[in-house]
Design a protein around this motif. Structure first.
Motif, PDB file in Angstrom:
ATOM      1  N   THR A  38       0.860  -1.182   0.000  1.00  0.00           N
ATOM      2  CA  THR A  38       0.000   0.000   0.000  1.00  0.00           C
ATOM      3  C   THR A  38       0.896   1.231   0.000  1.00  0.00           C
ATOM      4  N   TYR A  39       0.451   2.278  -0.667  1.00  0.00           N
ATOM      5  CA  TYR A  39       1.234   3.503  -0.773  1.00  0.00           C
ATOM      6  C   TYR A  39       0.502   4.655  -0.116  1.00  0.00           C
ATOM      7  N   ASN A  40       1.267   5.479   0.579  1.00  0.00           N
ATOM      8  CA  ASN A  40       0.711   6.680   1.185  1.00  0.00           C
ATOM      9  C   ASN A  40       0.440   7.735   0.110  1.00  0.00           C
ATOM     10  N   THR A  41      -0.090   8.848   0.533  1.00  0.00           N
ATOM     11  CA  THR A  41      -0.387   9.941  -0.394  1.00  0.00           C
ATOM     12  C   THR A  41       0.879  10.365  -1.141  1.00  0.00           C
ATOM     13  N   GLU A  42       0.756  10.539  -2.459  1.00  0.00           N
ATOM     14  CA  GLU A  42       1.869  11.003  -3.283  1.00  0.00           C
ATOM     15  C   GLU A  42       1.430  12.241  -4.059  1.00  0.00           C
ATOM     16  N   PRO A  65       6.191  10.681  -2.248  1.00  0.00           N
ATOM     17  CA  PRO A  65       5.372  10.468  -1.048  1.00  0.00           C
ATOM     18  C   PRO A  65       5.425  11.715  -0.174  1.00  0.00           C
ATOM     19  N   THR A  66       4.304  12.086   0.394  1.00  0.00           N
ATOM     20  CA  THR A  66       4.262  13.331   1.161  1.00  0.00           C
ATOM     21  C   THR A  66       5.197  13.302   2.371  1.00  0.00           C
ATOM     22  N   ASP A  67       5.467  12.096   2.900  1.00  0.00           N
ATOM     23  CA  ASP A  67       6.377  12.038   4.050  1.00  0.00           C
ATOM     24  C   ASP A  67       7.842  12.197   3.639  1.00  0.00           C
ATOM     25  N   ASP A  91       0.015  20.777   1.553  1.00  0.00           N
ATOM     26  CA  ASP A  91      -0.989  19.988   2.273  1.00  0.00           C
ATOM     27  C   ASP A  91      -2.350  20.671   2.265  1.00  0.00           C
ATOM     28  N   PRO A 141      -3.913   7.632  -0.617  1.00  0.00           N
ATOM     29  CA  PRO A 141      -3.416   6.312  -0.213  1.00  0.00           C
ATOM     30  C   PRO A 141      -4.190   5.210  -0.932  1.00  0.00           C
ATOM     31  N   HIS A 142      -3.480   4.170  -1.346  1.00  0.00           N
ATOM     32  CA  HIS A 142      -4.140   3.109  -2.115  1.00  0.00           C
ATOM     33  C   HIS A 142      -3.282   1.853  -2.151  1.00  0.00           C
ATOM     34  N   THR A 143      -3.902   0.764  -2.541  1.00  0.00           N
ATOM     35  CA  THR A 143      -3.183  -0.485  -2.776  1.00  0.00           C
ATOM     36  C   THR A 143      -2.557  -0.435  -4.166  1.00  0.00           C
TER      37      THR A 143
END
Length: 456
Positions: free
Chosen positions: A166-170, A344-346, A357, A390-392
């Motif tokens: 899974t991926y965080n917000t990009e 990725p936002t992080d 943001d 975020p998504h798979t």
């Protein structure tokens, strides 16, 4: 396959740390090459020097690394693969700077080593040469590997659905940066300061001492301004021009680059590589120059917002950040092998994250003052081109990442197959002290496996 990635990472990590070993012995034989207990102990000492907790089991992985290196260098000799002296010297210098930094200074490192740094550099040079040769050989083994669209599709479909990442917000973020431009009179202040230092050196003062006191290059000031060997494509063009124009021992005049004002002294020339030292002064931004930069970026911002000027074109025309202006202003994800624009936002710079943001896709932030990672002030505004929630993982949204993973998987298989074939065709003997190492089981011959089992 992950063990081979671990080998590749360890193989070219920190430099060896020499210690006086009273008792030594051969702990492995690979073809006509040997590995000594002292070599494993040296690398373990480097592991400890990095600030990690003592863990004797790491010696198993160090042995695995050295076995791999010996196989690679053995093949490199057959394939006539070599590295030049300049590359070795540059790597030695780079690693020594790292070690000096970790030790808290050159004097403390010399206390730890029990010998002068200059002597230690000569001791580790053969080991580093071997590591670079092994690295070059591994690159040759994998140079023709590529991940075709079919490879990527098969790789993705082979992942169990419940194991998909899974991926965080990009986000895709662009920027236009305007740095203050100094007037001729403002520049003279910094040039005069450097010229005074240059004259002191010409009159006998120590270059290294003045560099440590006054240079604002964090990467070289602590080393007396010294830089490792570099070629014609490494440094700023103005820096390169003077470095390759002067003879060893000659001082350049004061000159300007995008980083600030410098002068340099050439220390050594080897073919198309030069070693030099320099002093850098980064100009402050007087209030008047910042105000001029604000007026300029406000004008660009108004044109972009009013759609009178495309953002990409505006970046190429006006942005002062060379890392992004030639990419349409888009910030690249340098942690990705493909250098994608999706980040990725992080992983965003904190100030950039705080700004985007609250933005909507397709909008621009208002120009604001900022300080870059070199300590240079300027103005910039940001553009949020896209945002993926975020998504798979799926092929439609994550093709660059999946392609990268498929490529790494293929690389690992090629390296794994190469080592498997070479191990079977090469005489290998490992000391019984390492028979308990799970990391080395693939390296054991049948006789060693029997002995290890009996010892259990």
């Amino acid at each position: 396959m992950k063990k081979y990635l671990f080998i590749a990472l360890l193989l070219f990590s920190g430099s060896l740390l020499a210690q006086h070993i009273v008792v030594d012995k051969v702990v492995a034989v690979v073809g006509d090459n040997i590995i000594l207990k002292s070599e494993i102990d040296q690398q373990y000492a480097q592991y400890i020097l990095q600030g990690t907790k003592p863990d004797p089991s790491i010696k198993c992985y160090l042995m695995q690394t050295m076995l791999s290196q010996k196989l690679l260098t053995k093949q490199a000799a057959i394939d006539s693969i070599v590295v030049n002296d300049e590359d070795v010297d540059g790597e030695v210098d780079r690693r020594m700077r790292t070690m000096i930094s970790r030790a808290g200074g050159e004097e403390r490192l010399e206390e730890f080593l029990g010998r002068p740094v200059i002597l230690y550099k000569d001791e580790i040079r053969p080991d580093i040469r071997e590591q670079l040769v092994a690295q070059k050989m591994q690159a040759k083994i994998t140079e023709k590997v590529e991940a075709t669209p079919l490879d990527v599709k098969r790789f993705f479909e082979a992942i169990p659905k419940d194991s998909l990442p899974t991926y965080n917000t990009e986000v895709e973020v662009g920027e236009i940066v305007v740095y203050p431009k100094l007037t001729k009179a403002e520049k003279e202040t910094y040039k005069d300061k450097l010229e005074a230092l240059r004259l002191r050196i010409k009159n006998g003062d120590s270059f290294a001492t003045l560099a440590r006191l006054y240079s604002q290059d964090p990467g070289s000031a602590r080393d007396g301004g010294e830089l490792p060997f570099f070629d014609r494509h490494t440094m700023a063009k103005e820096f390169t021009s003077w470095a390759f124009k002067l003879k060893p021992g000659e001082l350049s005049p004061v000159f300007e680059t995008e980083f600030g004002f410098h002068f340099l002294e050439v220390l050594e020339r080897r073919g198309e590589n030069v070693r030099a030292r320099h002093i850098l002064i980064i100009p402050d931004s007087p209030p008047a120059s910042l105000e001029r930069a604000k007026v300029e970026i406000d004008s660009v911002y108004q044109q972009v917002v009013a759609k009178k000027l495309d953002f990409s074109n505006a970046a190429s025309l006006y942005s002062g950040n060379n890392d992004t202006k030639y990419n349409g202003g888009m910030i690249l994800n340098y942690e990705s092998a493909n250098r994608t624009t999706y980040i990725p936002t992080d992983k965003l710079e904190p100030s950039v994250f705080l700004t985007v943001d609250t933005m909507k896709v397709g909008t621009y932030s208002k120009p604001d003052v900022f300080t870059d990672n070199r300590g240079k002030k300027g103005y910039r505004f940001l553009y949020l081109r896209s945002k993926i929630p975020p998504h798979t993982a799926n092929l439609e949204q994550d093709l660059p990442k999946i392609k990268e993973a498929a490529y790494e998987d293929k690389i690992n298989k090629v390296i794994s197959d190469w080592f498997e074939k070479r191990r079977k065709a090469t005489y290998i003997k490992i000391d019984k002290d390492f028979y308990s190492c799970d990391a080395l089981k693939d390296w054991f011959t049948e006789d060693m496996k029997v002995t290890a089992t009996n010892n259990d």
